[in-house]
Design an enzyme around this catalytic site. Structure first.
Site, PDB file in Angstrom:
ATOM      1  N   TYR A  69      -6.842 -10.784   5.339  1.00  0.00           N
ATOM      2  CA  TYR A  69      -8.149 -10.263   5.361  1.00  0.00           C
ATOM      3  C   TYR A  69      -9.044 -10.489   4.211  1.00  0.00           C
ATOM      4  O   TYR A  69     -10.254 -10.269   4.259  1.00  0.00           O
ATOM      5  CB  TYR A  69      -8.126  -8.844   6.106  1.00  0.00           C
ATOM      6  CG  TYR A  69      -7.634  -7.880   4.973  1.00  0.00           C
ATOM      7  CD1 TYR A  69      -8.074  -7.600   3.682  1.00  0.00           C
ATOM      8  CD2 TYR A  69      -6.448  -7.362   5.356  1.00  0.00           C
ATOM      9  CE1 TYR A  69      -7.755  -6.269   3.039  1.00  0.00           C
ATOM     10  CE2 TYR A  69      -5.793  -6.285   4.556  1.00  0.00           C
ATOM     11  CZ  TYR A  69      -6.432  -5.569   3.331  1.00  0.00           C
ATOM     12  OH  TYR A  69      -5.924  -4.918   2.489  1.00  0.00           O
ATOM     13  N   GLU A  70      -8.473 -10.900   2.888  1.00  0.00           N
ATOM     14  CA  GLU A  70      -9.441 -11.178   1.994  1.00  0.00           C
ATOM     15  C   GLU A  70      -9.938 -12.420   1.775  1.00  0.00           C
ATOM     16  O   GLU A  70     -10.908 -12.642   1.127  1.00  0.00           O
ATOM     17  CB  GLU A  70      -8.465 -10.899   0.525  1.00  0.00           C
ATOM     18  CG  GLU A  70      -8.192  -9.397   0.344  1.00  0.00           C
ATOM     19  CD  GLU A  70      -7.156  -9.159  -0.791  1.00  0.00           C
ATOM     20  OE1 GLU A  70      -7.422  -9.683  -1.855  1.00  0.00           O
ATOM     21  OE2 GLU A  70      -6.222  -8.373  -0.406  1.00  0.00           O
ATOM     22  N   HIS A  87      -3.968  -9.928   0.708  1.00  0.00           N
ATOM     23  CA  HIS A  87      -4.043  -9.601   2.207  1.00  0.00           C
ATOM     24  C   HIS A  87      -4.801 -10.922   2.884  1.00  0.00           C
ATOM     25  O   HIS A  87      -5.703 -11.363   2.046  1.00  0.00           O
ATOM     26  CB  HIS A  87      -4.452  -8.436   2.928  1.00  0.00           C
ATOM     27  CG  HIS A  87      -3.446  -7.232   2.419  1.00  0.00           C
ATOM     28  ND1 HIS A  87      -3.779  -6.789   0.970  1.00  0.00           N
ATOM     29  CD2 HIS A  87      -2.609  -6.596   2.968  1.00  0.00           C
ATOM     30  CE1 HIS A  87      -2.702  -5.771   0.964  1.00  0.00           C
ATOM     31  NE2 HIS A  87      -2.072  -5.728   2.345  1.00  0.00           N
ATOM     32  N   HIS A 126      -7.857   4.719   5.463  1.00  0.00           N
ATOM     33  CA  HIS A 126      -7.159   4.083   4.579  1.00  0.00           C
ATOM     34  C   HIS A 126      -6.475   5.202   3.570  1.00  0.00           C
ATOM     35  O   HIS A 126      -5.461   5.065   2.920  1.00  0.00           O
ATOM     36  CB  HIS A 126      -7.847   3.105   3.638  1.00  0.00           C
ATOM     37  CG  HIS A 126      -6.905   2.097   2.847  1.00  0.00           C
ATOM     38  ND1 HIS A 126      -5.948   1.721   3.301  1.00  0.00           N
ATOM     39  CD2 HIS A 126      -7.196   2.016   1.381  1.00  0.00           C
ATOM     40  CE1 HIS A 126      -5.274   0.892   2.227  1.00  0.00           C
ATOM     41  NE2 HIS A 126      -6.123   1.058   0.975  1.00  0.00           N
ATOM     42  N   ASN A 139       1.229   6.403   9.011  1.00  0.00           N
ATOM     43  CA  ASN A 139       0.056   6.984   9.990  1.00  0.00           C
ATOM     44  C   ASN A 139       0.827   6.763  11.511  1.00  0.00           C
ATOM     45  O   ASN A 139       1.649   5.687  11.447  1.00  0.00           O
ATOM     46  CB  ASN A 139      -1.091   6.516  10.233  1.00  0.00           C
ATOM     47  CG  ASN A 139      -1.189   4.868  10.262  1.00  0.00           C
ATOM     48  OD1 ASN A 139      -0.906   4.325   9.226  1.00  0.00           O
ATOM     49  ND2 ASN A 139      -1.639   4.613  11.318  1.00  0.00           N
ATOM     50  N   HIS A 156      -3.724  -0.922  -4.530  1.00  0.00           N
ATOM     51  CA  HIS A 156      -3.021  -2.277  -4.938  1.00  0.00           C
ATOM     52  C   HIS A 156      -3.533  -2.384  -6.527  1.00  0.00           C
ATOM     53  O   HIS A 156      -4.429  -2.699  -6.829  1.00  0.00           O
ATOM     54  CB  HIS A 156      -3.507  -3.222  -4.014  1.00  0.00           C
ATOM     55  CG  HIS A 156      -2.674  -3.127  -2.605  1.00  0.00           C
ATOM     56  ND1 HIS A 156      -1.867  -3.677  -2.340  1.00  0.00           N
ATOM     57  CD2 HIS A 156      -3.432  -2.692  -1.617  1.00  0.00           C
ATOM     58  CE1 HIS A 156      -1.568  -3.480  -1.230  1.00  0.00           C
ATOM     59  NE2 HIS A 156      -2.609  -2.798  -0.435  1.00  0.00           N
ATOM     60  N   SER A 180       0.758  -1.091  -0.051  1.00  0.00           N
ATOM     61  CA  SER A 180       0.123  -0.069   0.088  1.00  0.00           C
ATOM     62  C   SER A 180       0.865   1.292  -0.060  1.00  0.00           C
ATOM     63  O   SER A 180       1.716   1.270   0.598  1.00  0.00           O
ATOM     64  CB  SER A 180      -0.778   0.053   1.160  1.00  0.00           C
ATOM     65  OG  SER A 180      -1.608  -1.062   1.597  1.00  0.00           O
ATOM     66  N   ALA A 232       3.045  -0.393   4.246  1.00  0.00           N
ATOM     67  CA  ALA A 232       2.553   0.879   4.745  1.00  0.00           C
ATOM     68  C   ALA A 232       2.497   0.214   6.178  1.00  0.00           C
ATOM     69  O   ALA A 232       1.900  -0.841   6.392  1.00  0.00           O
ATOM     70  CB  ALA A 232       1.399   1.274   4.146  1.00  0.00           C
ATOM     71  N   MET A 279      -0.557  -5.034   8.093  1.00  0.00           N
ATOM     72  CA  MET A 279      -1.343  -6.363   7.835  1.00  0.00           C
ATOM     73  C   MET A 279      -0.777  -7.128   6.782  1.00  0.00           C
ATOM     74  O   MET A 279      -1.756  -8.057   6.135  1.00  0.00           O
ATOM     75  CB  MET A 279      -2.604  -6.070   7.421  1.00  0.00           C
ATOM     76  CG  MET A 279      -3.689  -5.022   8.576  1.00  0.00           C
ATOM     77  SD  MET A 279      -4.992  -4.245   7.932  1.00  0.00           S
ATOM     78  CE  MET A 279      -5.221  -2.810   8.866  1.00  0.00           C
ATOM     79  N   SER A 280       0.509  -7.225   6.736  1.00  0.00           N
ATOM     80  CA  SER A 280       1.033  -7.964   5.478  1.00  0.00           C
ATOM     81  C   SER A 280       2.550  -8.560   5.959  1.00  0.00           C
ATOM     82  O   SER A 280       2.736  -8.499   7.003  1.00  0.00           O
ATOM     83  CB  SER A 280       1.236  -7.116   4.193  1.00  0.00           C
ATOM     84  OG  SER A 280       2.040  -6.075   4.366  1.00  0.00           O
TER      85      SER A 280
HETATM   86  N1  HPA Z   1      -2.379  -0.309  11.539  1.00  0.00           N
HETATM   87  C1  HPA Z   1      -2.248  -1.768  10.732  1.00  0.00           C
HETATM   88  N2  HPA Z   1      -2.251  -1.538   9.430  1.00  0.00           N
HETATM   89  C2  HPA Z   1      -1.592  -0.491   9.113  1.00  0.00           C
HETATM   90  C3  HPA Z   1      -1.654   0.874   9.636  1.00  0.00           C
HETATM   91  C4  HPA Z   1      -1.895   0.771  10.960  1.00  0.00           C
HETATM   92  O1  HPA Z   1      -2.127   1.736  11.764  1.00  0.00           O
HETATM   93  N3  HPA Z   1      -1.205   1.741   8.815  1.00  0.00           N
HETATM   94  C5  HPA Z   1      -0.881   1.201   7.750  1.00  0.00           C
HETATM   95  N4  HPA Z   1      -0.942  -0.170   7.425  1.00  0.00           N
END
Ligand code: HPA
Length: 284
Positions: A93-94, A91, A256, A244, A69, A35, A121, A220-221
């Site tokens: 979560y898919e 991912h 997101h 972030n 993506h 991402s 990310a 998450m990856s």
């Molecule tokens: N948490 C989980 N996944 C993420 C985050 C986050 O703060 N930022 C980018 N991917």
């Protein structure tokens, strides 16, 4: 290093198709663009060397669900080094299981790569982190509750993220960042990445828990791919873009689009960092 896994048949079929379409029978390095990193793919290649294939046209890839993506696979040269890059990962979560999540790692092995570069990310947990920071992953916490491995495949994860490649990557990113800032060297810091299952972002209480567990980054990856890559005998280097500050740090909600915007804002910088990193990793 022992190879406990072999690339899947689908990965071998994808590699054969990539070789046919790109006219490159071998790639030294493979790269997964996470991402916020997808824009990099256009500026990464040595001019005139890129062959881009829609991932949907290759065996084993599923079209990514998350915005940001792309779903393309590109064969190119970076400073003369044959690179296969995958923009658009799948991912956990898919809900399609771990197979499609680790497919790029299997394809990396099947195209002959020795090293896999993973980008993502991430939320930053440490007080000294800011949005836009690049952080090299030193180690991980697998909190997904999942493994891409089944059966007695006892993959060693001491130094899962190659110390040698990390040092080469830190030097390369440091010089690229220094050149971009026309100033003081900014060698990237290292951190521990906690992989959460998602797709929801964390609660502030979960972030406090992750801090206690020793995490510096959350995402998450990356972790399933690293586990598979180590089983396949690849060396791994992984870079997080802090998009972030983690939940509860600023009191603001997480979004997101903010994650993607941080990537877009830094895309020239990220391209410079990867143009330096890919050959450095190949030659380390
Ligand atoms: N948490 C989980 N996944 C993420 C985050 C986050 O703060 N930022 C980018 N991917």
């Amino acid at each position: 290093m022992a190879h406990l896994l072999s690339p899947t048949g689908e990965a071998r079929a994808a590699a054969a198709r990539i070789a046919e379409l790109s006219d490159r029978g071998h790639h030294d390095v493979a790269l997964v663009l996470g991402s916020g990193w997808s824009e990099v793919v256009t500026g990464l290649a040595d001019p005139g060397t890129a062959v881009t294939i829609p991932a949907a046209d290759l065996p084993g890839f599923v079209v990514p669900a998350a915005a940001g993506h792309r779903g393309t696979v590109t064969s190119c040269l970076v400073d003369g080094v044959p690179l296969l890059s995958v923009a658009g990962r799948t991912h956990l979560y898919e809900g399609r299981g771990t197979g499609p999540v680790v497919h790029p790692a299997h394809v990396a092995a099947a195209v002959g790569a020795r090293a896999l570069v993973l980008t993502n990310a991430a939320g930053g947990l440490r007080d000294d982190m800011s949005v836009g920071d690049l952080v090299l992953i030193r180690d991980h916490l697998n909190l997904t509750g999942r493994s891409p491995l089944t059966g007695p495949v006892f993959v060693d994860l001491v130094d899962a993220y190659s110390p040698r490649l990390r040092a080469a990557a830190a030097d390369a990113i440091g010089s690229a960042e220094t050149a971009a800032a026309e100033g003081t060297a900014t060698r990237p810091p290292e951190g521990v990445y906690a992989a959460m299952p998602g797709p929801q972002y964390e609660t502030p209480a979960e972030i406090r828990m992750l801090r206690t567990l020793g995490a510096d980054l959350v995402g998450m990856s990356t972790v399933p791919e690293t586990i598979a890559a180590r089983g396949l005998g690849l060396e791994v280097v992984a870079v997080s873009l802090v998009t972030n500050l983690a939940a509860g740090v600023t009191g603001q909600p997480l979004d997101h689009t903010e994650v993607l915007a941080a990537g877009a804002a830094g895309s020239a910088r990220l391209t410079g960092a990867l143009r330096a990193l890919v050959p450095a990793v190949a030659r380390a």
